[in-house]
Design a protein around this motif. Structure first.
Motif, PDB file in Angstrom:
ATOM      1  N   ARG A 230      48.020  37.802  -7.766  1.00 52.29           N
ATOM      2  CA  ARG A 230      47.622  38.635  -8.899  1.00 52.29           C
ATOM      3  C   ARG A 230      46.622  39.622  -8.330  1.00 52.29           C
ATOM      4  O   ARG A 230      45.518  39.248  -7.972  1.00 52.29           O
ATOM      5  N   LEU A 235      47.508  33.268  -6.052  1.00 52.06           N
ATOM      6  CA  LEU A 235      47.636  32.281  -7.119  1.00 52.06           C
ATOM      7  C   LEU A 235      48.168  30.950  -6.599  1.00 52.06           C
ATOM      8  O   LEU A 235      47.823  29.884  -7.114  1.00 52.06           O
ATOM      9  N   LEU A 266      51.269  32.699 -17.360  1.00 50.42           N
ATOM     10  CA  LEU A 266      51.309  33.969 -16.621  1.00 50.42           C
ATOM     11  C   LEU A 266      52.078  35.056 -17.358  1.00 50.42           C
ATOM     12  O   LEU A 266      52.229  36.166 -16.831  1.00 50.42           O
ATOM     13  N   LEU A 271      52.292  40.587 -11.333  1.00 48.67           N
ATOM     14  CA  LEU A 271      52.137  39.742 -10.155  1.00 48.67           C
ATOM     15  C   LEU A 271      53.007  40.257  -9.018  1.00 48.67           C
ATOM     16  O   LEU A 271      53.950  41.021  -9.237  1.00 48.67           O
TER      17      LEU A 271
END
Length: 310
Positions: A230, A235, A266, A271
């Protein structure tokens, strides 16, 4: 960095710059060399830098079976150019109108009236205008007439071969992520927002984050060990599948990631997935139970990979 969408959004403040043009798909080290030339000349002249790109990319507009996979989506490309310290990105919509623009019109409308380019850096294979009639010699002649300089960049090579988006694409299709890193100057990533899916992974005991692919055609297909980020915050590590999900008769390509030892919502987040190594090809299984067993086997293989000293 300022993003300008279309010639019609150019203003007086955008005139007078050092510019370059191209697809800049992946912003590989060959592109970085071009951008370094642009920035150096801009510092010398005391002018801002402008990178001109196209959306869609020309070969995507023309379509057909020869359309190559894409290395970077538009948003990721813009972020990579921003990271290179570029002042402005001018995105031209590649459409029928732009396709029909002659080389002379391209120079007049874009380089002279639109941007008032003072120095123009082009790649070693740059062609422009309807039927690709414009070339470096034409730019050089026009530059002498209207008072801007043009430079043709030298071919940039690694391991004896030219660094190009085509080469990066081929290397990724061969799952050679170490060589791809040498060509890109970084590990290869695909970025996108996490979307709601069918929740099939959750039903199988392996919840996944599904990255929206939309019209993006990735150069990868199969199952991979990956690291997810991220922004630049890691992560976690996990297993990624890119493909059509033939076991459940999927019709659209999906990128889905199962993170190891991770439990966080999420959805909606931007991402990026960094590819570490290839695990296996995507395949069709005889039912969900067989698929579930294979996924858990993939997870074990990925865990073993990540446990090895790098």
């Amino acid at each position: 960095m300022e993003l300008i969408r279309g010639l019609h959004n150019l203003r007086e403040k955008h005139r007078g710059c050092v510019a370059t043009i191209g697809n800049f798909d992946s912003v590989h080290l060959g592109h970085v060399r071009v951008l370094e030339q642009v920035k150096a000349k801009a510092r010398e002249l005391g002018l801002p830098t402008t990178v001109i790109i196209f959306e869609p990319q020309p070969r995507e507009f023309f379509g057909g079976e020869s359309v190559p996979s894409r290395l970077t989506r538009f948003g990721e490309k813009v972020r990579l150019l921003r990271a290179q310290g570029i002042d402005r990105v001018l995105c031209l919509a590649f459409n029928a109108q732009l396709q029909k623009m002659t080389a002379a019109e391209f120079v007049e409308n874009l380089l002279l009236k639109g941007l008032e380019v003072k120095h123009f850096v082009v790649g070693d294979d740059f062609r422009f205008g309807c039927d690709r009639a414009g070339d470096y010699q034409m730019l050089e002649a026009v530059g002498k007439q209207y008072g801007f300089s043009v430079v043709n960049t030298d071919t940039f090579t690694i391991a004896g071969e030219r660094v190009s988006s085509t080469r990066v694409r081929k290397v990724l299709e061969q799952n050679d992520f170490d060589l791809a890193e040498r060509l890109l100057g970084r590990r290869y990533r695909i970025a996108g927002r996490v979307m709601h899916g069918q929740k099939l992974g959750r039903q199988l005991g392996v919840p996944t984050a599904n990255i929206r692919m939309h019209r993006f055609i990735a150069p990868l297909r199969g199952v991979y060990a990956v690291t997810m980020y991220r922004e630049e915050q890691m992560l976690g590590q996990g297993v990624c599948n890119i493909g059509m999900r033939p076991t459940v008769n999927g019709t659209q390509p999906v990128l889905e990631v199962h993170l190891l030892d991770f439990d966080e919502d999420l959805y909606g987040q931007l991402l990026s997935v960094e590819f570490e190594t290839f695990l296996r090809k995507e395949q069709k299984f005889d039912g969900l139970e067989q698929l579930r067993k294979q996924i858990f086997n993939d997870i074990e293989v990925a865990q073993t990979y990540f446990a090895q000293p790098k």
